[in-house]
Motif scaffolding. Structure first.
Motif, PDB file in Angstrom:
ATOM      1  N   THR A 132      23.934  28.528  42.062  1.00 25.53           N
ATOM      2  CA  THR A 132      25.133  28.131  41.327  1.00 25.53           C
ATOM      3  C   THR A 132      25.230  28.839  39.983  1.00 25.53           C
ATOM      4  N   ARG A 133      24.078  29.040  39.323  1.00 23.68           N
ATOM      5  CA  ARG A 133      24.073  29.713  38.021  1.00 23.68           C
ATOM      6  C   ARG A 133      23.767  31.202  38.111  1.00 23.68           C
ATOM      7  N   ARG A 134      23.521  31.674  39.331  1.00 25.19           N
ATOM      8  CA  ARG A 134      23.207  33.086  39.539  1.00 25.19           C
ATOM      9  C   ARG A 134      22.014  33.526  38.689  1.00 25.19           C
ATOM     10  N   GLY A 135      21.005  32.738  38.747  1.00 26.84           N
ATOM     11  CA  GLY A 135      19.802  33.053  37.992  1.00 26.84           C
ATOM     12  C   GLY A 135      18.660  32.146  38.421  1.00 26.84           C
ATOM     13  N   ARG A 136      17.706  31.968  37.514  1.00 21.89           N
ATOM     14  CA  ARG A 136      16.547  31.133  37.800  1.00 21.89           C
ATOM     15  C   ARG A 136      16.521  29.961  36.830  1.00 21.89           C
ATOM     16  N   THR A 137      16.117  28.813  37.294  1.00 23.71           N
ATOM     17  CA  THR A 137      16.058  27.610  36.473  1.00 23.71           C
ATOM     18  C   THR A 137      14.671  27.001  36.566  1.00 23.71           C
ATOM     19  N   MET A 138      14.348  26.193  35.575  1.00 23.53           N
ATOM     20  CA  MET A 138      13.025  25.572  35.490  1.00 23.53           C
ATOM     21  C   MET A 138      13.036  24.227  36.204  1.00 23.53           C
ATOM     22  N   ARG A 139      12.032  23.993  37.025  1.00 22.49           N
ATOM     23  CA  ARG A 139      11.902  22.737  37.749  1.00 22.49           C
ATOM     24  C   ARG A 139      10.527  22.143  37.468  1.00 22.49           C
ATOM     25  N   ASP A 140      10.495  20.831  37.206  1.00 25.83           N
ATOM     26  CA  ASP A 140       9.238  20.150  36.940  1.00 25.83           C
ATOM     27  C   ASP A 140       8.428  19.979  38.220  1.00 25.83           C
ATOM     28  N   VAL A 141       7.114  19.997  38.062  1.00 20.97           N
ATOM     29  CA  VAL A 141       6.185  19.737  39.170  1.00 20.97           C
ATOM     30  C   VAL A 141       5.356  18.520  38.775  1.00 20.97           C
ATOM     31  N   PRO A 142       5.799  17.307  39.127  1.00 17.51           N
ATOM     32  CA  PRO A 142       5.120  16.094  38.632  1.00 17.51           C
ATOM     33  C   PRO A 142       3.661  16.013  39.041  1.00 17.51           C
ATOM     34  N   GLU A 143       3.314  16.525  40.220  1.00 14.30           N
ATOM     35  CA  GLU A 143       1.928  16.413  40.649  1.00 14.30           C
ATOM     36  C   GLU A 143       0.985  17.227  39.763  1.00 14.30           C
ATOM     37  N   GLU A 144       1.514  18.149  38.987  1.00 13.43           N
ATOM     38  CA  GLU A 144       0.695  18.926  38.056  1.00 13.43           C
ATOM     39  C   GLU A 144       0.802  18.413  36.623  1.00 13.43           C
ATOM     40  N   SER A 145       1.962  17.847  36.250  1.00 12.44           N
ATOM     41  CA  SER A 145       2.204  17.525  34.838  1.00 12.44           C
ATOM     42  C   SER A 145       1.863  16.097  34.453  1.00 12.44           C
ATOM     43  N   LEU A 146       1.891  15.147  35.368  1.00 11.71           N
ATOM     44  CA  LEU A 146       1.607  13.756  35.020  1.00 11.71           C
ATOM     45  C   LEU A 146       0.104  13.565  34.844  1.00 11.71           C
ATOM     46  N   MET A 147      -0.294  13.069  33.659  1.00 11.13           N
ATOM     47  CA  MET A 147      -1.710  12.921  33.333  1.00 11.13           C
ATOM     48  C   MET A 147      -1.952  11.561  32.683  1.00 11.13           C
ATOM     49  N   LEU A 148      -3.170  11.063  32.817  1.00 14.14           N
ATOM     50  CA  LEU A 148      -3.564   9.767  32.273  1.00 14.14           C
ATOM     51  C   LEU A 148      -4.275   9.964  30.945  1.00 14.14           C
ATOM     52  N   VAL A 236      -3.210  28.933  24.710  1.00 13.27           N
ATOM     53  CA  VAL A 236      -2.669  27.801  25.479  1.00 13.27           C
ATOM     54  C   VAL A 236      -1.500  27.224  24.690  1.00 13.27           C
ATOM     55  N   GLN A 237      -0.339  27.125  25.314  1.00  8.88           N
ATOM     56  CA  GLN A 237       0.870  26.654  24.641  1.00  8.88           C
ATOM     57  C   GLN A 237       1.418  25.438  25.384  1.00  8.88           C
ATOM     58  N   MET A 238       1.528  24.309  24.667  1.00  8.55           N
ATOM     59  CA  MET A 238       2.127  23.104  25.238  1.00  8.55           C
ATOM     60  C   MET A 238       3.638  23.197  25.071  1.00  8.55           C
ATOM     61  N   GLN A 239       4.360  23.237  26.190  1.00  6.45           N
ATOM     62  CA  GLN A 239       5.808  23.392  26.157  1.00  6.45           C
ATOM     63  C   GLN A 239       6.536  22.067  25.981  1.00  6.45           C
ATOM     64  N   LYS A 240       6.154  21.058  26.737  1.00  2.00           N
ATOM     65  CA  LYS A 240       6.834  19.755  26.684  1.00  2.00           C
ATOM     66  C   LYS A 240       5.807  18.654  26.853  1.00  2.00           C
ATOM     67  N   VAL A 241       5.873  17.649  25.982  1.00  2.00           N
ATOM     68  CA  VAL A 241       4.988  16.486  26.067  1.00  2.00           C
ATOM     69  C   VAL A 241       5.868  15.252  25.906  1.00  2.00           C
ATOM     70  N   ASP A 242       6.116  14.540  26.988  1.00  3.81           N
ATOM     71  CA  ASP A 242       6.982  13.366  26.986  1.00  3.81           C
ATOM     72  C   ASP A 242       6.372  12.279  27.857  1.00  3.81           C
ATOM     73  N   PRO A 243       6.806  11.041  27.647  1.00  7.70           N
ATOM     74  CA  PRO A 243       6.443   9.989  28.606  1.00  7.70           C
ATOM     75  C   PRO A 243       7.143  10.256  29.935  1.00  7.70           C
ATOM     76  N   PRO A 244       6.750   9.565  30.989  1.00  5.28           N
ATOM     77  CA  PRO A 244       7.452   9.731  32.263  1.00  5.28           C
ATOM     78  C   PRO A 244       8.934   9.395  32.136  1.00  5.28           C
ATOM     79  N   ALA A 245       9.739  10.030  32.978  1.00  4.57           N
ATOM     80  CA  ALA A 245      11.195   9.853  32.878  1.00  4.57           C
ATOM     81  C   ALA A 245      11.618   8.410  33.098  1.00  4.57           C
ATOM     82  N   GLN A 246      10.835   7.626  33.865  1.00  3.83           N
ATOM     83  CA  GLN A 246      11.217   6.250  34.152  1.00  3.83           C
ATOM     84  C   GLN A 246      11.137   5.350  32.928  1.00  3.83           C
TER      85      GLN A 246
END
Length: 380
Positions: A132-148, A236-246
């Protein structure tokens, strides 16, 4: 009747073949490969008297083959590459950028890894094609990003790792690990989970990013060195650090409440910093005044007692004179600050009315006398 005798063929006029096709056009034909080989053989026979299998012919052929085989050992190493020379499959030396030479295959061979190129690996996110945007977009991978975290909270962490091959570790990079990118990604995710698991969620979301990045980089480098991977982690660069979307909305409300709490605490601390020093100053002033009054009272009491003792000594020597002196000093101290009116009670002063308020007249006339003195004259 043969086909060539038919005037127009079975389907029309003119010379035609059995399927009705006409004569093929006449033009330049492509070179014949067999003819070229035959000509090359003829030319080679001119230089090889006696044929191919003569002694001289075999020697020339062997020399040509050996020359071509020896020339195959030259190779070029580009600016971002590092040459790794193998002898019968075993690492023997490194090759610097530029033109180099190794013994021809199969004695020696060369590998050219991109040793000076910095590669990037993303964890917790991936790039996908977006039609739709004729390009590439970023998609989250929860199984890699969610941490305790260490305080049993869940945090969503996306980060990138920049790595390269060590200049002195290209041999280890080629032979000690099979999948370099997969190894770096697995080590990065494991190191981040370990560092996040030792930290609380509040510092992770606020001001501890630099500390976490440094800790992950050091842990990754230690692990990769233990593997003998020949890989150097540059950043090592931290791009985004947020609580879970829920729960991100509720978490933002909690953050706003904590911000208000800190603001109110700062305001109260500011008020305390202003009021407490003032109260301490006033208390110190009162204490100093009381101390001064104490010193003054003690000194005066000591002076009066010393004076009394002196007067008592004199009184014992001359009681009448001392008694009269005490009386005069006392009257002087009492009458010194009082308003006094002196009038003659003899025959010359009989005209004064006894009920006249002389004290009030004296008080009213005092300002007039003072004003006259200020103007430069004396009222009489």
């Amino acid at each position: 009747m043969p086909w060539k005798n038919q005037g127009g063929g079975p389907w029309g006029s003119g010379p035609r073949g059995p399927w009705g096709s006409g004569p093929q056009p006449v033009g330049p034909r492509p070179p014949d490969l067999e003819d070229l080989l035959r000509r090359g053989q003829d030319q080679l026979q001119r230089f090889l008297p006696g044929g191919y299998f003569s002694g001289l012919g075999l020697a020339v052929l062997l020399f040509v083959v050996l020359a071509i085989w020896a020339m195959s050992g030259f190779y070029r190493v580009q600016s971002e590459e590092l040459g790794i020379v193998l002898r019968f499959g075993k690492y023997v030396r490194d090759a610097q950028p530029g033109l180099n030479y190794h013994l021809p295959y199969p004695i020696e061979s060369v590998r050219l890894p991109k040793a000076l190129r910095v590669s990037t690996i993303s964890i917790g996110m991936t790039l996908i094609d977006d039609p739709t945007r004729r390009g590439r977009t970023m998609r989250d991978v929860p199984e890699e990003s969610l941490m305790l975290t260490g305080d049993e909270n869940i945090v969503d962490v996306d980060f990138t790792v920049l790595w390269r091959i060590k200049p002195s570790g290209a041999g280890n990079f080629l032979f000690n690990i099979q999948n370099p990118e997969g190894t770096v990604k697995a080590v990065a995710e494991s190191a981040m989970r370990e560092v996040i698991g030792r930290s609380n969620i509040q510092p992770i979301l606020t001001g501890a990013r630099n500390t976490i990045e440094q800790g992950v980089q050091e842990l990754m480098q230690k692990t990769l060195d233990s593997y003998g991977s020949g890989i150097q982690v540059t950043q090592v660069q931290m791009q985004k650090v947020d609580p879970p979307a829920q729960v991100i909305d509720a978490f933002r409300d909690v953050q706003a409440a904590r911000a208000d709490l800190e603001r109110l605490q700062n305001e109260a601390q500011t008020y305390a910093n202003r009021v407490v020093p003032e109260a301490r100053g006033r208390a110190a002033q009162i204490l100093q005044a009381a101390e001064a009054y104490k010193e003054q009272a003690v000194v005066e009491a000591k002076g009066q007692s010393a004076r009394f003792l002196k007067v008592f000594e004199e009184y014992k020597k001359a009681p009448d004179v001392t008694r009269e002196r005490i009386y005069l000093e006392t009257m002087e101290r009492i009458l010194g600050g009082a308003d006094k009116l002196i009038y003659d009670s003899s025959q010359a002063g009989q005209g004064i009315v006894p009920y006249l308020p002389l004290n009030e007249l004296a008080k009213r006339s005092a300002p007039a006398v003072t004003t006259g003195q200020q103007q430069g004259g004396v009222s009489r």
